[in-house]
Write a protein that holds these residues in place. Sequence first.
Motif, mmCIF file in Angstrom:
data_model
loop_
_atom_site.group_PDB
_atom_site.id
_atom_site.type_symbol
_atom_site.label_atom_id
_atom_site.label_comp_id
_atom_site.label_asym_id
_atom_site.label_seq_id
_atom_site.Cartn_x
_atom_site.Cartn_y
_atom_site.Cartn_z
ATOM 1 N N THR A 223 0.828 -1.210 0.000
ATOM 2 C CA THR A 223 0.000 0.000 0.000
ATOM 3 C C THR A 223 0.857 1.253 0.000
ATOM 4 N N ILE A 224 2.028 1.167 0.632
ATOM 5 C CA ILE A 224 2.879 2.353 0.764
ATOM 6 C C ILE A 224 3.794 2.535 -0.448
ATOM 7 N N VAL A 225 4.525 1.476 -0.835
ATOM 8 C CA VAL A 225 5.533 1.587 -1.889
ATOM 9 C C VAL A 225 5.079 0.982 -3.208
ATOM 10 N N GLY A 226 3.925 0.360 -3.240
ATOM 11 C CA GLY A 226 3.440 -0.215 -4.480
ATOM 12 C C GLY A 226 3.734 -1.708 -4.571
ATOM 13 N N PRO A 227 2.910 -2.442 -5.333
ATOM 14 C CA PRO A 227 3.117 -3.897 -5.469
ATOM 15 C C PRO A 227 4.431 -4.204 -6.176
ATOM 16 N N GLY A 228 5.111 -5.228 -5.677
ATOM 17 C CA GLY A 228 6.352 -5.683 -6.281
ATOM 18 C C GLY A 228 7.570 -4.880 -5.933
ATOM 19 N N ASN A 229 7.449 -3.858 -5.078
ATOM 20 C CA ASN A 229 8.595 -3.018 -4.729
ATOM 21 C C ASN A 229 9.154 -3.328 -3.349
ATOM 22 N N ALA A 230 8.639 -4.363 -2.680
ATOM 23 C CA ALA A 230 9.128 -4.724 -1.351
ATOM 24 C C ALA A 230 9.032 -6.223 -1.188
ATOM 25 N N THR A 231 10.022 -6.798 -0.525
ATOM 26 C CA THR A 231 10.024 -8.222 -0.197
ATOM 27 C C THR A 231 10.293 -8.379 1.293
ATOM 28 N N VAL A 232 9.577 -9.290 1.930
ATOM 29 C CA VAL A 232 9.631 -9.457 3.383
ATOM 30 C C VAL A 232 9.990 -10.899 3.703
ATOM 31 N N SER A 233 10.894 -11.083 4.652
ATOM 32 C CA SER A 233 11.288 -12.405 5.125
ATOM 33 C C SER A 233 11.213 -12.412 6.648
ATOM 34 N N VAL A 234 10.525 -13.423 7.200
ATOM 35 C CA VAL A 234 10.323 -13.518 8.645
ATOM 36 C C VAL A 234 10.880 -14.844 9.132
ATOM 37 N N ALA A 235 11.626 -14.817 10.225
ATOM 38 C CA ALA A 235 12.139 -16.021 10.879
ATOM 39 C C ALA A 235 11.740 -15.970 12.346
ATOM 40 N N ALA A 236 11.072 -17.026 12.821
ATOM 41 C CA ALA A 236 10.568 -17.067 14.195
ATOM 42 C C ALA A 236 11.057 -18.325 14.883
#
Length: 545
Positions: free
Chosen positions: A251-264
């Motif tokens: 919503t902020i930077v646009g689709p496809g412009n951010a990638t997220v990786s989570v490790a728990a």
Amino acid sequence: MPPFLATTIGRAKQIAGGFTVAQRTIAVIGAALLVMGVIALGSWLSKPQMSPLFTGLSATDASAVVEQLKSAGVPYELTEGGATILVPDAQVYPQRLTAAAAGLPSDTSGGYTLLDKMGVTASEFQQSVTYKRAIEGELARTIGAMSGVTAASVQLAIPEQSVFVAEERHPTASVFVKTQGGGSLTEDQVAAIVHLTSASIPGMTPEDVAVTDQSGKVLAAVGTGLTGSANTQATEYEAKVASTVTRMLETIVGPGNATVSVAADVANSTSERMDETYTAPEGGVMSNEQTKTETYTGGQGTGTGVLGPDNIAVPNAAGGGNYQAEESTRSNAVNKSTEKTTTPAGEVTRQTISVALDRGAVNGVTAEQVQALVSTAAGIDAQRGDTVTVEMVEFSQTGAAAAQAALDAAEAEKAAQMQADLLRAAIIGGSIVLAAIILVVALLVRRKMKRRTLYTDEGPIEYFSTITETEEQKLKSLKGLAEPIALPAATPPTKVLPTLLDIEEEPEATQVLVEQRRRDVEQLAKSDPQNAAKALASMMDEAMA
């Protein structure tokens, strides 16, 4: 042979004689299918309805029951690898009573019935072992009744209770299950087995139960609980957080412009923590107070006196004095707070989040702002070691182009496959419709065909022709045939002798027709010889032509 039957058979032969090779083949196949269907239906109707006599039998009990059924002459069927025996409905209850009289099935887990067989002279050890066997049998019987479980075995390890043991040990249990068809149990079923077993033994926790299936796969281990449950929970938690953060960043930077990786990191076992806190009461009073007071009064002594019998100095009687001692100890109560914390398995102990933003596409937002937003959205707790890392990097477009090309190729292949399927379906449907049209046309043409008989001096001649008047007139003109001569009606009603006699699809027998025509000709010759002669002359001319 009766005349009616002979006539029917003759008609059938005449009809079959007019069939083509294809029609005869279809008729033979249809008759064969009809006979096979009648035989299968009769076999199914004559077969008795089967119902389970016993289910979940061991090999020994199944063999004994089968021998009993064979000796009684009762039909039976074996299913589920011989563990279930089916018999006719009418024999279910009589055979169960017969088997019960013979002590079948004998392979039972016992359960609490073992306590009924224990005598009053049993020792304490025998009582303990019998009670443990009874619980194991009841648990095995209950677990075996679950869906998908064909057999179960439970072994309990209950430590001996003793007042001299400083540290109390928890009882443990091992459960072996055999699944139906070699399948696997779901996590809910394994959890049900674990909790059912742990709840049956005092002092046992779900982490004290081990479950194994017939393939040797460990479904639950002692100390860790369900195998793979922590990993599953961690994966689900990571996917949930990554989805939430990605949705916010798109919503902020646009689709496809951010990638997220989570490790728990998720806790695999349950832990308990006991905290005791002591605080001073209000008013500043100490927890322990001790007071000691000594008082001494008296005159000056004149001498120490003489030694007594035990070398003790005896004071001079002239001296005098007073001594007083007072000591007190006070213990004041303090405030005590006890806190017990239980951490269940599956709790997140630490998580890290990495966010990469496309430097060339992100404008108007800084990495610090994104980091603050992600920390709030993911519930980052710095005290337990959670971290968030946000970096601005250049995204590679090579992979995106290759992925788009692969997606376009997949879409094109899918469209081509759909077109091929539609074409194949159209061809099949068209073939079926064409075959149906040909069959309908053939039947219509067949119905329009009429069997005709031409009577000559050499005997009757049968042939097929259409019933249309145009074709009949053409045929007559080609062969020089004329319309049949109309004969005047005689005093007794007479029948006109036609040159061509129409016979429908189901004509009479040839002999009957010949005899009927012969009688008509004789009657016509007697009543009107002149017209009969003309008719015979016309028929001879037609035959010669």
